[in-house]
Design a protein around this motif. Structure first.
Motif: not given
Length: 176
Positions: A104, A107, A122, A168-170
């Motif tokens: 992803s 992230n 990002s 950040t996140g998965s």
């Protein structure tokens, strides 16, 4: 733990540890060694007991079913990063084999500092996984927008001291 009976060693319990490479090979095969139902042990004779008797092997045809399997519950951890603006690539290396299809990009945050710095961006949808192979490393082909923003900024990617990655996140999943 073991006991001796008529000169033969009987193992009551055995734990098996695998090298990282062997674990990667096991995890690469989806549906293998995830439960007692798909985990079996076979081996050729490889050792002797204290009296010098060979420990009998277990052939594949009569492999023993595992009585306990400890599943991988830890997500992959990032262990190294390589940003190569000449090749227009970012390579993320993890501590275990990862599934490239779960990557992803949104992230992954490129930063000029470990705290809020002059540059925070990002990755975008145009930043794509180059090698679509499950492995420990994921190489991302940076799109034109990401490259231009990095090249136009004098606060990031001039050295290792101003080039940071924040997940950040998965970001990606392992093969478990």
């Amino acid at each position: 733990n073991g006991t001796v009976d008529s000169g033969e060693a009987l193992v009551r319990n055995a734990s098996i540890s695998f090298s990282d490479g062997t674990l990667d090979e096991i995890k690469f095969l989806v549906g293998l060694a995830t439960s007692e139902d798909n985990t079996y042990l076979s081996f050729a004779p490889f050792a002797t007991d204290a009296a010098g008797n060979a420990i009998a092997g277990i052939p594949r045809s009569t492999a023993l079913r595992a009585t306990q399997v400890t599943s991988d519950t830890s997500p992959p951890s990032l262990v190294s990063v390589r940003l190569d603006l000449s090749l227009e690539r970012l390579t993320l290396t993890f501590n275990e084999i990862v599934a490239f299809s779960t990557f992803s990009s949104e992230n992954v945050l490129l930063r000029s500092s470990t705290i809020d710095g002059a540059f925070n961006r990002s990755l975008g949808a145009g930043d794509t996984v180059l090698d679509q192979v499950n492995s420990r490393s994921v190489t991302i082909d940076l799109d034109t927008d990401t490259l231009h923003s990095l090249q136009l900024s004098d606060s990031i990617a001039t050295s290792a001291s101003d080039s940071f990655i924040q997940l950040t996140g998965s970001v990606i999943s392992d093969m478990a």
